[in-house]
Design an enzyme around this catalytic site. Sequence first.
Site, PDB file in Angstrom:
ATOM      1  N   ASP A  46       0.859  -1.189   0.000  1.00  8.06           N
ATOM      2  CA  ASP A  46       0.000   0.000   0.000  1.00  8.06           C
ATOM      3  C   ASP A  46       0.899   1.244   0.000  1.00  8.06           C
ATOM      4  O   ASP A  46       2.049   1.190   0.431  1.00  8.06           O
ATOM      5  CB  ASP A  46      -0.929   0.028   1.220  1.00  8.06           C
ATOM      6  CG  ASP A  46      -2.226   0.814   0.957  1.00  8.06           C
ATOM      7  OD1 ASP A  46      -3.296   0.185   0.927  1.00  8.06           O
ATOM      8  OD2 ASP A  46      -2.150   2.058   0.765  1.00  8.06           O
TER       9      ASP A  46
ATOM     10  N   ASP B 118       3.820   2.113  -4.383  1.00  6.85           N
ATOM     11  CA  ASP B 118       2.896   2.873  -5.222  1.00  6.85           C
ATOM     12  C   ASP B 118       2.630   2.022  -6.460  1.00  6.85           C
ATOM     13  O   ASP B 118       3.525   1.845  -7.299  1.00  6.85           O
ATOM     14  CB  ASP B 118       3.522   4.215  -5.608  1.00  6.85           C
ATOM     15  CG  ASP B 118       2.615   5.029  -6.522  1.00  6.85           C
ATOM     16  OD1 ASP B 118       1.512   4.537  -6.865  1.00  6.85           O
ATOM     17  OD2 ASP B 118       3.001   6.150  -6.896  1.00  6.85           O
ATOM     18  N   VAL B 119       1.416   1.499  -6.591  1.00 11.41           N
ATOM     19  CA  VAL B 119       1.145   0.568  -7.697  1.00 11.41           C
ATOM     20  C   VAL B 119       1.229   1.245  -9.067  1.00 11.41           C
ATOM     21  O   VAL B 119       1.371   0.565 -10.090  1.00 11.41           O
ATOM     22  CB  VAL B 119      -0.228  -0.144  -7.545  1.00 11.41           C
ATOM     23  CG1 VAL B 119      -0.284  -0.990  -6.289  1.00 11.41           C
ATOM     24  CG2 VAL B 119      -1.397   0.831  -7.634  1.00 11.41           C
TER      25      VAL B 119
ATOM     26  N   ASN C 101      -5.640  -5.073  -6.048  1.00 10.14           N
ATOM     27  CA  ASN C 101      -6.876  -4.501  -5.502  1.00 10.14           C
ATOM     28  C   ASN C 101      -6.838  -2.989  -5.316  1.00 10.14           C
ATOM     29  O   ASN C 101      -7.892  -2.351  -5.251  1.00 10.14           O
ATOM     30  CB  ASN C 101      -7.143  -5.205  -4.152  1.00 10.14           C
ATOM     31  CG  ASN C 101      -8.159  -4.481  -3.311  1.00 10.14           C
ATOM     32  OD1 ASN C 101      -9.359  -4.579  -3.559  1.00 10.14           O
ATOM     33  ND2 ASN C 101      -7.689  -3.718  -2.326  1.00 10.14           N
TER      34      ASN C 101
ATOM     35  N   TYR D   6     -13.591   6.547 -14.005  1.00  7.12           N
ATOM     36  CA  TYR D   6     -13.524   5.319 -13.197  1.00  7.12           C
ATOM     37  C   TYR D   6     -13.955   4.113 -14.041  1.00  7.12           C
ATOM     38  O   TYR D   6     -13.268   3.088 -14.081  1.00  7.12           O
ATOM     39  CB  TYR D   6     -14.412   5.480 -11.970  1.00  7.12           C
ATOM     40  CG  TYR D   6     -14.326   4.360 -10.966  1.00  7.12           C
ATOM     41  CD1 TYR D   6     -13.184   4.173 -10.197  1.00  7.12           C
ATOM     42  CD2 TYR D   6     -15.389   3.483 -10.777  1.00  7.12           C
ATOM     43  CE1 TYR D   6     -13.101   3.143  -9.260  1.00  7.12           C
ATOM     44  CE2 TYR D   6     -15.323   2.457  -9.852  1.00  7.12           C
ATOM     45  CZ  TYR D   6     -14.183   2.292  -9.092  1.00  7.12           C
ATOM     46  OH  TYR D   6     -14.109   1.267  -8.170  1.00  7.12           O
TER      47      TYR D   6
ATOM     48  N   LYS E  66     -11.607   0.961 -15.073  1.00  8.60           N
ATOM     49  CA  LYS E  66     -11.968  -0.370 -14.565  1.00  8.60           C
ATOM     50  C   LYS E  66     -12.340  -1.317 -15.713  1.00  8.60           C
ATOM     51  O   LYS E  66     -12.175  -2.532 -15.601  1.00  8.60           O
ATOM     52  CB  LYS E  66     -13.114  -0.254 -13.561  1.00  8.60           C
ATOM     53  CG  LYS E  66     -12.690   0.360 -12.223  1.00  8.60           C
ATOM     54  CD  LYS E  66     -11.688  -0.493 -11.480  1.00  8.60           C
ATOM     55  CE  LYS E  66     -11.403   0.010 -10.068  1.00  8.60           C
ATOM     56  NZ  LYS E  66     -10.442  -0.848  -9.342  1.00  8.60           N
TER      57      LYS E  66
ATOM     58  N   VAL F 202     -19.396  -1.144  -2.044  1.00  6.33           N
ATOM     59  CA  VAL F 202     -18.923  -1.894  -0.879  1.00  6.33           C
ATOM     60  C   VAL F 202     -18.732  -0.916   0.276  1.00  6.33           C
ATOM     61  O   VAL F 202     -18.249   0.203   0.085  1.00  6.33           O
ATOM     62  CB  VAL F 202     -17.581  -2.608  -1.167  1.00  6.33           C
ATOM     63  CG1 VAL F 202     -17.243  -3.575  -0.035  1.00  6.33           C
ATOM     64  CG2 VAL F 202     -17.611  -3.333  -2.504  1.00  6.33           C
TER      65      VAL F 202
ATOM     66  N   THR G 219     -16.878   0.620   2.527  1.00  9.32           N
ATOM     67  CA  THR G 219     -15.447   0.859   2.834  1.00  9.32           C
ATOM     68  C   THR G 219     -15.213   2.365   2.962  1.00  9.32           C
ATOM     69  O   THR G 219     -16.072   3.172   2.590  1.00  9.32           O
ATOM     70  CB  THR G 219     -14.541   0.349   1.693  1.00  9.32           C
ATOM     71  OG1 THR G 219     -14.760   1.181   0.547  1.00  9.32           O
ATOM     72  CG2 THR G 219     -14.787  -1.096   1.346  1.00  9.32           C
TER      73      THR G 219
HETATM   74  N1  LIG Z   1     -15.900   0.560  -2.191  1.00  6.83           N
HETATM   75  C1  LIG Z   1     -16.617   0.360  -3.292  1.00  6.83           C
HETATM   76  O1  LIG Z   1     -17.811   0.706  -3.352  1.00  6.83           O
HETATM   77  C2  LIG Z   1     -15.980  -0.305  -4.497  1.00  6.83           C
HETATM   78  C3  LIG Z   1     -16.826  -0.766  -5.523  1.00  6.83           C
HETATM   79  C4  LIG Z   1     -16.276  -1.391  -6.629  1.00  6.83           C
HETATM   80  C5  LIG Z   1     -14.906  -1.563  -6.721  1.00  6.83           C
HETATM   81  N2  LIG Z   1     -14.109  -1.104  -5.715  1.00  6.83           N
HETATM   82  C6  LIG Z   1     -12.673  -1.298  -5.865  1.00  6.83           C
HETATM   83  O2  LIG Z   1     -12.207  -2.076  -4.788  1.00  6.83           O
HETATM   84  C7  LIG Z   1     -10.845  -1.759  -4.529  1.00  6.83           C
HETATM   85  C8  LIG Z   1     -10.667  -1.468  -3.063  1.00  6.83           C
HETATM   86  O3  LIG Z   1     -11.447  -0.343  -2.745  1.00  6.83           O
HETATM   87  P1  LIG Z   1     -11.870   0.051  -1.262  1.00  6.83           P
HETATM   88  O4  LIG Z   1     -13.295   0.407  -1.320  1.00  6.83           O
HETATM   89  O5  LIG Z   1     -11.392  -0.968  -0.314  1.00  6.83           O
HETATM   90  O6  LIG Z   1     -11.058   1.422  -1.136  1.00  6.83           O
HETATM   91  P2  LIG Z   1     -10.221   2.042   0.074  1.00  6.83           P
HETATM   92  O7  LIG Z   1     -10.021   3.469  -0.322  1.00  6.83           O
HETATM   93  O8  LIG Z   1     -10.835   1.717   1.372  1.00  6.83           O
HETATM   94  O9  LIG Z   1      -8.845   1.269  -0.049  1.00  6.83           O
HETATM   95  C9  LIG Z   1      -8.013   1.428  -1.179  1.00  6.83           C
HETATM   96  C10 LIG Z   1      -6.586   1.230  -0.757  1.00  6.83           C
HETATM   97  O10 LIG Z   1      -5.762   1.375  -1.925  1.00  6.83           O
HETATM   98  C11 LIG Z   1      -4.628   2.140  -1.565  1.00  6.83           C
HETATM   99  N3  LIG Z   1      -4.078   2.801  -2.748  1.00  6.83           N
HETATM  100  C12 LIG Z   1      -4.645   3.760  -3.506  1.00  6.83           C
HETATM  101  N4  LIG Z   1      -3.800   4.147  -4.460  1.00  6.83           N
HETATM  102  C13 LIG Z   1      -2.671   3.417  -4.306  1.00  6.83           C
HETATM  103  C14 LIG Z   1      -1.434   3.368  -4.985  1.00  6.83           C
HETATM  104  N5  LIG Z   1      -1.161   4.179  -6.013  1.00  6.83           N
HETATM  105  N6  LIG Z   1      -0.505   2.474  -4.577  1.00  6.83           N
HETATM  106  C15 LIG Z   1      -0.750   1.665  -3.517  1.00  6.83           C
HETATM  107  N7  LIG Z   1      -1.889   1.679  -2.818  1.00  6.83           N
HETATM  108  C16 LIG Z   1      -2.849   2.547  -3.214  1.00  6.83           C
HETATM  109  C17 LIG Z   1      -5.148   3.140  -0.542  1.00  6.83           C
HETATM  110  O11 LIG Z   1      -4.083   3.698   0.235  1.00  6.83           O
HETATM  111  C18 LIG Z   1      -6.106   2.289   0.265  1.00  6.83           C
HETATM  112  O12 LIG Z   1      -5.463   1.653   1.345  1.00  6.83           O
HETATM  113  C19 LIG Z   1     -10.508  -0.589  -5.455  1.00  6.83           C
HETATM  114  O13 LIG Z   1      -9.860  -1.066  -6.614  1.00  6.83           O
HETATM  115  C20 LIG Z   1     -11.858  -0.033  -5.816  1.00  6.83           C
HETATM  116  O14 LIG Z   1     -11.842   0.669  -7.029  1.00  6.83           O
HETATM  117  C21 LIG Z   1     -14.602  -0.493  -4.597  1.00  6.83           C
END
Ligand SMILES: NC(=O)c1ccc[n+]([C@@H]2O[C@H](COP(=O)([O-])OP(=O)(O)OC[C@H]3O[C@@H](n4cnc5c(N)ncnc54)[C@H](O)[C@@H]3O)[C@@H](O)[C@H]2O)c1
Length: 258
Positions: free
Chosen positions: A37, A56-57, A83, A146, A150, A179, A181
């Site tokens: 992360d 940093d991904v 993820n 987005y 995606k 989700v 979160t």
């Molecule tokens: N929450 C939703 O409603 C939802 C819905 C569909 C898809 N998603 C996808 O699920 C995944 C997880 O989302 P979440 O809801 O847990 O989000 P979140 O914001 O709670 O967690 C995302 C994590 O990714 C890390 N991150 C962001 N950019 C980064 C980078 N450049 N390098 C390394 N780490 C990085 C952040 O620091 C964070 O810890 C994401 O890909 C998101 O697009 C989320």
Amino acid sequence: MFSLENRVAVVTGAASGVGLAIVRRFIAAGAQVAMFDRSDASTIAEQIGGTFHLVDVADDASVGAACDAVAELHGRIDVMVNNAGVFNTATIESSSDDDWTRQYRINTLGPLHGIKHAAQHMPAGGSIINTSSVAALMGFPGYGGYSATKSGVVALTKVAALEYGSRGIRVNCICPGSVETPMLASQGNAADEIGLVTVASATGRIVTPEEVAALVHFLASNECGSITGAVIPIEGGLTSGFTPALAEAAIVSSQRIE
Ligand SMILES: NC(=O)c1ccc[n+]([C@@H]2O[C@H](COP(=O)([O-])OP(=O)(O)OC[C@H]3O[C@@H](n4cnc5c(N)ncnc54)[C@H](O)[C@@H]3O)[C@@H](O)[C@H]2O)c1
């Protein structure tokens, strides 16, 4: 069943939300988990028994160095969960190249970097899981950047499944709906999105991070050896069609217009 005993797993975006739920589930299933992360999660990693890597991904070299470090420590990477992701809303008219590029670098190039570098250390039986979104399967006004980034994950997953299939590596992607979160909570339109899901999904509620983690756990296990190149929605039936509540709301709304 679905044991991950002796499996070495990497999870990106592991400090929060879905990623953290996946890490917890993998550790409970017996995996050794490396948490990637850009936000520091070393304390939580220590508490739950994972290892933390500041990554940093969006940066190819950063992902490469961290994957090399995991492989040096454990000898291999069996499971890679790409993820990490970011979200922003903007109408097409108000979209900027900078914002689309930022989302592209993290949401699409991030999984590319993860696949490329983890696969170098992955033996036959390896599993790669990419997090896409329901926004790749259907359009939502204001979600252009987005959705596009995606959708790239869906395409990347299919190509990667074909390119790595002969090495015995499977590549799948999941498409979650909303989700519960920090990402969702931080969205300016969170209440509207949750309200929409309540009416428009078959389950009438948003998804929990633990439910997503359960699906990823299944895909990571050796028990689904014939599932690859799959694009799996986990959205409470949001993409199935019109719920009775949605149809009724649409009819009432159209009667008002008349
Ligand atoms: N929450 C939703 O409603 C939802 C819905 C569909 C898809 N998603 C996808 O699920 C995944 C997880 O989302 P979440 O809801 O847990 O989000 P979140 O914001 O709670 O967690 C995302 C994590 O990714 C890390 N991150 C962001 N950019 C980064 C980078 N450049 N390098 C390394 N780490 C990085 C952040 O620091 C964070 O810890 C994401 O890909 C998101 O697009 C989320």
